[in-house]
Write an enzyme that holds these catalytic residues in place. Sequence first.
Site, mmCIF file in Angstrom:
data_model
loop_
_atom_site.group_PDB
_atom_site.id
_atom_site.type_symbol
_atom_site.label_atom_id
_atom_site.label_comp_id
_atom_site.label_asym_id
_atom_site.label_seq_id
_atom_site.Cartn_x
_atom_site.Cartn_y
_atom_site.Cartn_z
ATOM 1 N N CYS A 1 0.816 -1.224 0.000
ATOM 2 C CA CYS A 1 0.000 0.000 0.000
ATOM 3 C C CYS A 1 0.848 1.271 0.000
ATOM 4 O O CYS A 1 0.624 2.177 -0.816
ATOM 5 C CB CYS A 1 -0.979 -0.014 1.171
ATOM 6 S SG CYS A 1 -0.230 0.130 2.816
ATOM 7 N N HIS B 1 -2.662 1.383 6.758
ATOM 8 C CA HIS B 1 -3.021 1.267 5.345
ATOM 9 C C HIS B 1 -3.208 2.665 4.765
ATOM 10 O O HIS B 1 -3.568 3.605 5.485
ATOM 11 C CB HIS B 1 -4.313 0.457 5.180
ATOM 12 C CG HIS B 1 -4.613 0.114 3.752
ATOM 13 N ND1 HIS B 1 -3.892 -0.841 3.054
ATOM 14 C CD2 HIS B 1 -5.527 0.614 2.870
ATOM 15 C CE1 HIS B 1 -4.368 -0.924 1.816
ATOM 16 N NE2 HIS B 1 -5.340 -0.048 1.678
ATOM 17 N N HIS C 1 -5.774 1.901 -4.304
ATOM 18 C CA HIS C 1 -4.852 1.371 -3.307
ATOM 19 C C HIS C 1 -4.449 -0.050 -3.683
ATOM 20 O O HIS C 1 -5.054 -0.687 -4.550
ATOM 21 C CB HIS C 1 -5.488 1.403 -1.913
ATOM 22 C CG HIS C 1 -6.662 0.473 -1.757
ATOM 23 N ND1 HIS C 1 -6.872 -0.309 -0.645
ATOM 24 C CD2 HIS C 1 -7.722 0.195 -2.588
ATOM 25 C CE1 HIS C 1 -7.982 -1.013 -0.771
ATOM 26 N NE2 HIS C 1 -8.516 -0.727 -1.942
#
Length: 344
Positions: free
Chosen positions: A260, A308, A320
């Site tokens: 990520c 994240h 993402h």
Amino acid sequence: MGSHRRTAHSGSAGSDRSTRAIVLTVAVAGTAAALGAVPAGAAPQDRPADTKAEVDRLYEQAEKATEAFNKADERADRLREELATSQDEVARGQERINRMRQALGMVAGAQYRSGGVDPSLALMLSSDPDAYLDRASTLNRLSARQAGELSELQDAQRELAQERAEAQRKLTELDASRKAVARHKRSVEAKLAKARRLLNSLPSADRAAYDRASRGGDRPDLSGAGAASSDRAAAALAAAQSALGKPYVWGANGPSGFDCSGLMQWSYGQAGVGLPRTSQAQRYAGRQVSLSQAQPGDLVAYGSDAHHIGIYAGNGQVIHAPYPGAPVRYDPVGMMPVSSVTRV
């Protein structure tokens, strides 16, 4: 992290750090073959939601481990650079000391040769007393200056040696940290394999639905998404869009695979902006704004620990790298609790 893999998804999915990137994809057939037959009752068929929740928790653990690995890796890189700088400075200092020692040796030799005669007698025997006095004065001044410089360089060398020892200690500590993260990764992989075994025991329809959710759906409608906050934000978003469909890869920051934060670093790197390596650091890489003020190109961090991160694409969508086994894709910005929005 559970809503991270909801069934209603939108969207399709430099150089690789291949020596550090370890793929965490979990293939159904491969894992099933490695694990053998699924024991009866391993995952009751009337609990698919519980099975999915367990997998989601394991994916979240894997992602946190990824960011911990990235942080340790980044610190190790910095320490290696500091160590190299210290070693270069020590080497240069040693060279200067060697030159000073050579010069002092020449001065000492000259003083020894002239010092073999009593100074008053040497003055009497000198054919040019004034010249003798000038030379003697120069030698004394030179000796004092050289001795002072040598002392200063020796002090500097001791200081650099201490710095080098400290940097080496930190590097050893970081190497141990990275090994600990690697051990955690292996533990998470074992849990992922167990979760995949449970998924394989589900009815085929439920398993297919989960796999379809992992792949994502069609590209969302971004018409009227609004303008990016800056040219660099627009360029970073365009780079992220070009990465759609690329796989999630442990510790990778492109261009063929991403985790990520690696996707964010690579995307902004294409815009000429250097971001830190981890999601925790990226959340502070610019000015924070409210979610209601988010514009395309802003970074959206998730979870209280910012484990994240994605890039806002507009119209309530982010791009993402979701988790192992799922490609870079669009998802709703509210897929998980948002902790911050950062404008770079």
